[in-house]
Design a protein around this motif. Sequence first.
Motif, PDB file in Angstrom:
ATOM      1  N   TRP A  67      -9.683  -2.914 -10.692  1.00  0.00           N
ATOM      2  CA  TRP A  67     -10.628  -2.340  -9.742  1.00  0.00           C
ATOM      3  C   TRP A  67     -11.761  -3.315  -9.395  1.00  0.00           C
ATOM      4  N   PRO A 121     -10.615   5.873  -5.930  1.00  0.00           N
ATOM      5  CA  PRO A 121      -9.285   5.451  -6.391  1.00  0.00           C
ATOM      6  C   PRO A 121      -9.238   5.141  -7.886  1.00  0.00           C
ATOM      7  N   ASN A 146     -14.778   5.139  -1.195  1.00  0.00           N
ATOM      8  CA  ASN A 146     -13.688   4.243  -1.601  1.00  0.00           C
ATOM      9  C   ASN A 146     -14.133   3.202  -2.621  1.00  0.00           C
ATOM     10  N   TRP A 187      -9.183   5.824  -0.255  1.00  0.00           N
ATOM     11  CA  TRP A 187      -9.138   4.387   0.013  1.00  0.00           C
ATOM     12  C   TRP A 187      -9.845   4.005   1.305  1.00  0.00           C
ATOM     13  N   ALA A 241       0.833  -1.206   0.000  1.00  0.00           N
ATOM     14  CA  ALA A 241       0.000   0.000   0.000  1.00  0.00           C
ATOM     15  C   ALA A 241       0.869   1.258   0.000  1.00  0.00           C
TER      16      ALA A 241
END
Length: 224
Positions: free
Chosen positions: A153, A128, A124, A118, A85
């Motif tokens: 995604w 993103p 979220n 996020w 991350a």
Amino acid sequence: MNAHIASPALRPVRGAAGCAVATLVLAGAAWAARAGWQIRLAVAGQPLSGPPDQGDGRHRPLTALENDYHHLVINLGDAATVLCAVAFLLWLWRVRDNALTLSGQRPRYAWPWVYAGWIVPIANLWIPRGIITDIHHASAPGKRLPHAVNWWWGLWLIGFLGGAGLYTGTTNTVIARAYTDTPLLLVTDAAVVGAAVAGILVVRTLTAVQQDHIHNTRGAAPNR
């Protein structure tokens, strides 16, 4: 219409992209190992004494397989995920800055959303991806969004939403679910691994198109 604003200088992204790819590989491998260990637990079967959490504050000793899953697979996997991350966000920040410079236009999402997007509930689910999409449009004007972005995604959402329900609670709770909800856990694990693979393609693709744009922009600049 977006207003034109002053932008910082172009920043190198290959190093950040390499770190993001390496940690995505690490995270994907960690979640694949988690899935493999869950299969081992399911095949071994839950001990006759029942789940680790016996209720009323009582816990039975973990088996050797459960103990390894607890201390090695989950803890190391969580560490790999955090590292991934951090590296991904550092890369995202750099390509976003470059996209701002290349397009000269204010981004649709302000800089706090690079992080907050996020973790803020509901938001979220799309922000993103929107940030990635905007970066691509700014870096490769007129080019179609790579399919890898949608695959990344979609798989991330499956893994995120599945993990929110299956990986909550204590490690003992997760171990108990490895005996009773193995298929659901494996679907979540597979989605996360798939998202890591697709994420590698996203990082490599966006980095490449941005580098091409940077190269063409510099090549077109008049000599002084």
